[in-house]
Design a protein around this motif. Structure first.
Motif, PDB file in Angstrom:
ATOM      1  N   GLN A   1       1.776  17.195   6.296  1.00 15.34           N
ATOM      2  CA  GLN A   1       2.258  15.888   5.880  1.00 15.34           C
ATOM      3  C   GLN A   1       1.346  15.320   4.806  1.00 15.34           C
ATOM      4  OE1 GLN A   1       2.958  13.134   9.028  1.00 15.34           O
ATOM      5  NE2 GLN A   1       4.629  14.310   9.888  1.00 15.34           N
ATOM      6  N   THR A   2       1.896  14.522   3.929  1.00 23.33           N
ATOM      7  CA  THR A   2       1.137  13.943   2.827  1.00 23.33           C
ATOM      8  C   THR A   2       0.424  12.678   3.239  1.00 23.33           C
ATOM      9  OG1 THR A   2       3.097  12.706   2.123  1.00 23.33           O
ATOM     10  CG2 THR A   2       2.761  14.887   1.143  1.00 23.33           C
ATOM     11  N   SER A   3       0.755  12.105   4.375  1.00 23.36           N
ATOM     12  CA  SER A   3       0.138  10.847   4.787  1.00 23.36           C
ATOM     13  C   SER A   3      -0.366  10.970   6.215  1.00 23.36           C
ATOM     14  CB  SER A   3       1.152   9.698   4.691  1.00 23.36           C
ATOM     15  OG  SER A   3       0.598   8.517   5.224  1.00 23.36           O
ATOM     16  N   ASP A   4      -1.547  10.374   6.458  1.00 20.20           N
ATOM     17  CA  ASP A   4      -2.080  10.372   7.813  1.00 20.20           C
ATOM     18  C   ASP A   4      -2.049   8.975   8.398  1.00 20.20           C
ATOM     19  OD1 ASP A   4      -3.998   9.194   6.297  1.00 20.20           O
ATOM     20  OD2 ASP A   4      -5.664  10.449   6.993  1.00 20.20           O
ATOM     21  N   GLN A   5      -1.172   8.105   7.878  1.00 15.44           N
ATOM     22  CA  GLN A   5      -1.058   6.757   8.387  1.00 15.44           C
ATOM     23  C   GLN A   5      -0.462   6.749   9.783  1.00 15.44           C
ATOM     24  OE1 GLN A   5       1.347   4.867   5.410  1.00 15.44           O
ATOM     25  NE2 GLN A   5      -0.411   4.302   4.153  1.00 15.44           N
ATOM     26  N   LEU A   6      -0.894   5.776  10.579  1.00 18.61           N
ATOM     27  CA  LEU A   6      -0.342   5.649  11.926  1.00 18.61           C
ATOM     28  C   LEU A   6       1.132   5.278  11.873  1.00 18.61           C
ATOM     29  CD1 LEU A   6      -3.249   3.664  13.622  1.00 18.61           C
ATOM     30  CD2 LEU A   6      -2.730   6.084  13.882  1.00 18.61           C
ATOM     31  N   LEU A   7       1.469   4.356  10.984  1.00 18.17           N
ATOM     32  CA  LEU A   7       2.847   3.910  10.821  1.00 18.17           C
ATOM     33  C   LEU A   7       3.205   3.928   9.342  1.00 18.17           C
ATOM     34  CD1 LEU A   7       2.886   0.866  13.300  1.00 18.17           C
ATOM     35  CD2 LEU A   7       3.961   3.103  13.644  1.00 18.17           C
ATOM     36  N   SER A   8       4.450   4.258   9.043  1.00 19.66           N
ATOM     37  CA  SER A   8       4.852   4.373   7.641  1.00 19.66           C
ATOM     38  C   SER A   8       6.012   3.458   7.272  1.00 19.66           C
ATOM     39  CB  SER A   8       5.241   5.826   7.340  1.00 19.66           C
ATOM     40  OG  SER A   8       6.313   6.242   8.189  1.00 19.66           O
ATOM     41  N   GLN A   9       6.470   2.640   8.213  1.00 17.33           N
ATOM     42  CA  GLN A   9       7.575   1.732   7.898  1.00 17.33           C
ATOM     43  C   GLN A   9       7.138   0.695   6.871  1.00 17.33           C
ATOM     44  OE1 GLN A   9       6.577   2.734  10.852  1.00 17.33           O
ATOM     45  NE2 GLN A   9       8.201   2.749  12.407  1.00 17.33           N
ATOM     46  N   PRO A  10       8.025   0.334   5.945  1.00 16.17           N
ATOM     47  CA  PRO A  10       7.653  -0.598   4.871  1.00 16.17           C
ATOM     48  C   PRO A  10       7.412  -2.025   5.338  1.00 16.17           C
ATOM     49  CG  PRO A  10      10.001  -0.114   4.799  1.00 16.17           C
ATOM     50  CD  PRO A  10       9.407   0.820   5.805  1.00 16.17           C
ATOM     51  N   ASN A  11       7.765  -2.330   6.574  1.00 15.63           N
ATOM     52  CA  ASN A  11       7.559  -3.691   7.074  1.00 15.63           C
ATOM     53  C   ASN A  11       6.531  -3.730   8.208  1.00 15.63           C
ATOM     54  OD1 ASN A  11       9.188  -2.363   8.920  1.00 15.63           O
ATOM     55  ND2 ASN A  11      10.387  -4.178   9.448  1.00 15.63           N
ATOM     56  N   THR A  12       5.606  -2.770   8.214  1.00 19.11           N
ATOM     57  CA  THR A  12       4.575  -2.713   9.254  1.00 19.11           C
ATOM     58  C   THR A  12       3.582  -3.862   9.100  1.00 19.11           C
ATOM     59  OG1 THR A  12       4.738  -0.301   9.449  1.00 19.11           O
ATOM     60  CG2 THR A  12       2.697  -1.330  10.218  1.00 19.11           C
ATOM     61  N   ILE A  13       3.271  -4.512  10.217  1.00 18.23           N
ATOM     62  CA  ILE A  13       2.342  -5.638  10.246  1.00 18.23           C
ATOM     63  C   ILE A  13       0.978  -5.161  10.747  1.00 18.23           C
ATOM     64  CG2 ILE A  13       1.925  -7.961  11.121  1.00 18.23           C
ATOM     65  CD1 ILE A  13       4.432  -7.684   9.395  1.00 18.23           C
ATOM     66  N   GLY A  14      -0.077  -5.534  10.056  1.00 22.52           N
ATOM     67  CA  GLY A  14      -1.432  -5.278  10.505  1.00 22.52           C
ATOM     68  C   GLY A  14      -2.027  -6.559  11.068  1.00 22.52           C
ATOM     69  N   ILE A  15      -2.507  -6.507  12.299  1.00 21.77           N
ATOM     70  CA  ILE A  15      -3.005  -7.704  12.988  1.00 21.77           C
ATOM     71  C   ILE A  15      -4.490  -7.550  13.286  1.00 21.77           C
ATOM     72  CG2 ILE A  15      -2.747  -9.204  15.005  1.00 21.77           C
ATOM     73  CD1 ILE A  15       0.145  -8.117  15.252  1.00 21.77           C
ATOM     74  N   ILE A  16      -5.302  -8.447  12.709  1.00 20.44           N
ATOM     75  CA  ILE A  16      -6.726  -8.488  13.031  1.00 20.44           C
ATOM     76  C   ILE A  16      -6.897  -9.363  14.267  1.00 20.44           C
ATOM     77  CG2 ILE A  16      -9.027  -9.157  12.243  1.00 20.44           C
ATOM     78  CD1 ILE A  16      -8.092  -8.734   9.388  1.00 20.44           C
ATOM     79  N   GLY A  17      -7.330  -8.773  15.357  1.00 16.14           N
ATOM     80  CA  GLY A  17      -7.477  -9.520  16.595  1.00 16.14           C
ATOM     81  C   GLY A  17      -8.522 -10.616  16.476  1.00 16.14           C
ATOM     82  N   GLY A  18      -8.324 -11.701  17.236  1.00 15.97           N
ATOM     83  CA  GLY A  18      -9.214 -12.838  17.179  1.00 15.97           C
ATOM     84  C   GLY A  18     -10.426 -12.707  18.084  1.00 15.97           C
ATOM     85  N   VAL A  19     -11.176 -13.794  18.161  1.00 17.21           N
ATOM     86  CA  VAL A  19     -12.362 -13.835  19.019  1.00 17.21           C
ATOM     87  C   VAL A  19     -11.973 -13.611  20.472  1.00 17.21           C
ATOM     88  CG1 VAL A  19     -14.242 -15.298  19.824  1.00 17.21           C
ATOM     89  CG2 VAL A  19     -13.564 -15.352  17.422  1.00 17.21           C
ATOM     90  N   SER A  20     -10.805 -14.130  20.867  1.00 14.67           N
ATOM     91  CA  SER A  20     -10.317 -13.965  22.229  1.00 14.67           C
ATOM     92  C   SER A  20      -9.209 -12.908  22.255  1.00 14.67           C
ATOM     93  CB  SER A  20      -9.763 -15.304  22.750  1.00 14.67           C
ATOM     94  OG  SER A  20      -8.996 -15.110  23.926  1.00 14.67           O
ATOM     95  N   ALA A  21      -9.424 -11.850  23.044  1.00  9.79           N
ATOM     96  CA  ALA A  21      -8.392 -10.825  23.187  1.00  9.79           C
ATOM     97  C   ALA A  21      -7.135 -11.411  23.820  1.00  9.79           C
ATOM     98  CB  ALA A  21      -8.926  -9.666  24.028  1.00  9.79           C
ATOM     99  N   PHE A  22      -7.317 -12.381  24.719  1.00  9.98           N
ATOM    100  CA  PHE A  22      -6.176 -13.016  25.371  1.00  9.98           C
ATOM    101  C   PHE A  22      -5.300 -13.729  24.347  1.00  9.98           C
ATOM    102  CE2 PHE A  22      -4.315 -16.657  27.755  1.00  9.98           C
ATOM    103  CZ  PHE A  22      -3.532 -15.935  28.635  1.00  9.98           C
ATOM    104  N   SER A  23      -5.928 -14.430  23.399  1.00  7.46           N
ATOM    105  CA  SER A  23      -5.172 -15.121  22.361  1.00  7.46           C
ATOM    106  C   SER A  23      -4.428 -14.133  21.472  1.00  7.46           C
ATOM    107  CB  SER A  23      -6.105 -15.994  21.519  1.00  7.46           C
ATOM    108  OG  SER A  23      -6.667 -17.024  22.291  1.00  7.46           O
ATOM    109  N   THR A  24      -5.039 -12.979  21.235  1.00  9.91           N
ATOM    110  CA  THR A  24      -4.366 -11.946  20.446  1.00  9.91           C
ATOM    111  C   THR A  24      -3.107 -11.464  21.155  1.00  9.91           C
ATOM    112  OG1 THR A  24      -6.504 -11.237  19.556  1.00  9.91           O
ATOM    113  CG2 THR A  24      -4.658  -9.706  19.332  1.00  9.91           C
ATOM    114  N   LEU A  25      -3.197 -11.269  22.462  1.00 13.78           N
ATOM    115  CA  LEU A  25      -2.026 -10.849  23.230  1.00 13.78           C
ATOM    116  C   LEU A  25      -0.947 -11.926  23.234  1.00 13.78           C
ATOM    117  CD1 LEU A  25      -3.750  -9.073  26.255  1.00 13.78           C
ATOM    118  CD2 LEU A  25      -2.510  -8.007  24.356  1.00 13.78           C
TER     119      LEU A  25
END
Length: 338
Positions: free
Chosen positions: A76-100
């Motif tokens: 494969q030419t890509s080793d990305q976890l997801l390849s969909q054009p509308n994939t969202i990347g989420i940086i988790g916050g200080v609280s894991a609970f708030s991230t959930l």
């Protein structure tokens, strides 16, 4: 879900897929409008160094439970976890609970728009230990100026590495559902080639689109803000709201000292009822100053008011606005790719 302590460059990752079924898992009370048929399936990906210091080959964990080693997929030419054009990347916050909680919001608003987009979450539960002490200063700009760059640099660098990690994982848009971390949003987003949504901008835009009317003749529309750190966290929301022409109302010194801070202290010692009562007082004080709505800019305050409390109808959660804006972006991006 298996979790382990990760280093700066090897954060834990969640890859999400949404399914609909008739069974709801969880014990949190739901509002009548909450879709109980939506559940989240996530896969935890361990990315950590071995004793030699070398990182192992990336492992892709699919929502179906199938694990593929990248060595077996070298064609494969890509080793990305997801390849969909509308994939969202989420940086988790200080609280894991708030991230959930944000993930739950993303699923909920996504289900109302026809489905939740794919997402990757990068979360670090040790982040709070890197945060500089945030003492009280008279304004947002004054407090930011008083934070030594040497104190905030580890936080910013850590979050930048997480942002780049998400970019390389296939994210096409970045969000950061954490009030405190938004203090460094401009630094973290510097050089980012992707859209990096800002919670303050999202909530200000939604309030502007709501075409609110002033509650007092001759005044501008007023928006109240409640935050445990009034000068710092409320400050960037204040800036974004004022940019849209809103008049921002913050609790006065007496309200902070005798209501808001005691509410946080009550919550920390497990007195949820006492914290709830004090939060109600704080909201009512702002409403008496003719604000149209009160922005709750504090993770600890989330969920204190029951869903059937009339005061909740007068409050706005910026993370709801961030989730809705995220879904809106994902849907428009997906449509452009059709």
């Amino acid at each position: 879900m298996k979790m382990s302590l990760q280093n700066l460059y090897s954060p834990p990752v969640l890859v999400g897929l949404i399914t609909k079924n008739r069974t709801h898992y969880g014990t949190r009370p739901r509002s009548p409008n909450h879709p109980s048929s939506v559940t989240v399936q996530v896969s935890s990906i361990q990315v950590q160094n071995d004793q030699s210091g070398d990182s192992p080959e990336p492992i892709k964990v699919l929502s179906s439970g199938i694990v593929n080693n990248q060595r077996e997929r070298s064609t494969q030419t890509s080793d990305q976890l997801l390849s969909q054009p509308n994939t969202i990347g989420i940086i988790g916050g200080v609280s894991a609970f708030s991230t959930l909680i944000f993930l739950e919001k993303l699923v909920w608003w996504g289900s109302r728009a026809g489905g939740c987009p794919p997402f990757v979450v990068c979360s670090d539960s040790t982040l709070c230990m890197k945060l500089p002490l945030l003492s009280s200063f008279p304004s947002f700009k004054a407090q930011m100026a008083q934070i030594p760059s040497s104190s905030s640099r580890p936080v910013v660098e850590s979050l930048k590495h997480k942002r780049v990690f998400l970019e390389l994982s296939g994210a096409r848009c970045i969000v950061m559902p954490c009030h405190i971390l938004h203090v460094w949003h401009s630094e973290i987003s510097e050089g980012c080639p992707l859209p990096f949504l800002h919670a303050g901008e999202c909530v200000a835009k939604e309030l502007l689109e709501a075409k609110l009317k002033p509650l007092e003749v001759g005044s501008d529309v007023r928006i109240g803000i409640l935050a445990s750190n009034e000068a710092l966290v409320a400050g960037f929301y204040q800036d974004k709201l004022q940019d849209q022409g809103f008049e921002v109302v913050l609790p006065d010194k007496a309200t902070m000292e005798h209501v808001v801070i005691p509410a946080m202290e009550a919550l920390k010692r497990g007195d949820k009822k006492g914290a709830r009562n004090l939060l109600k007082v704080a909201v009512q004080i702002l409403l008496m100053r003719a604000v149209n709505t009160v922005i709750i800019a504090c993770d600890e305050m989330k969920g204190l008011l029951p869903h059937d409390d009339p005061l909740l109808q007068k409050c706005t959660d910026p993370m709801d606005a961030l989730a809705r804006s995220t879904i809106k972006w994902a849907k428009s991006e997906a449509n452009m790719q059709i």
